[in-house]
Design a protein around this motif. Sequence first.
Motif, PDB file in Angstrom:
ATOM      1  N   ALA A   1       0.832  -1.209   0.000  1.00  0.00           N
ATOM      2  CA  ALA A   1       0.000   0.000   0.000  1.00  0.00           C
ATOM      3  C   ALA A   1       0.863   1.255   0.000  1.00  0.00           C
ATOM      4  N   ALA A   2       1.913   1.244   0.792  1.00  0.00           N
ATOM      5  CA  ALA A   2       2.801   2.419   0.833  1.00  0.00           C
ATOM      6  C   ALA A   2       3.462   2.650  -0.523  1.00  0.00           C
ATOM      7  N   ASP A   3       3.867   1.567  -1.169  1.00  0.00           N
ATOM      8  CA  ASP A   3       4.522   1.682  -2.475  1.00  0.00           C
ATOM      9  C   ASP A   3       3.575   2.166  -3.574  1.00  0.00           C
ATOM     10  N   SER A   4       2.296   1.900  -3.422  1.00  0.00           N
ATOM     11  CA  SER A   4       1.333   2.239  -4.479  1.00  0.00           C
ATOM     12  C   SER A   4       0.397   3.383  -4.099  1.00  0.00           C
ATOM     13  N   ALA A   5       0.650   4.059  -2.998  1.00  0.00           N
ATOM     14  CA  ALA A   5      -0.271   5.089  -2.493  1.00  0.00           C
ATOM     15  C   ALA A   5      -0.480   6.236  -3.488  1.00  0.00           C
TER      16      ALA A   5
END
Length: 120
Positions: A43-47
């Motif tokens: 999620a952090a990588d694709s936020a």
Amino acid sequence: MSAIANALVALVAALHVYFLILEMFLWTKPLGLRIFRNSPEKAADSAVLAANQGLYNGFLAAGLVWGLVQPNITFAFQIKVFFLACVIAAGIYGAATVSRRILLVQAASAAIALLLLWLS
């Protein structure tokens, strides 16, 4: 029939506002992680991408609301048809590339709204 069709158009618009909130603001939060079945790292990588996608869902919602409030009945019909078709296309693409759930949640609701709109 027209009132039911418009209620479904409003429901599709509300769903897209919900998607906007999930993707722009809750993507890395517990609810967003659970709904989209993401790990905190993923999620952090694709936020940033999710926020962009959420913005586009907001544009779809805005277009549908525009169709609902447009006083010219003929133009309102055209606006709603266009944006419902966009939602259906996005739902089909999402179902083919991400998850079949998108077909039921996004495309099916818009297709039913479009059908009722045509019948009204």
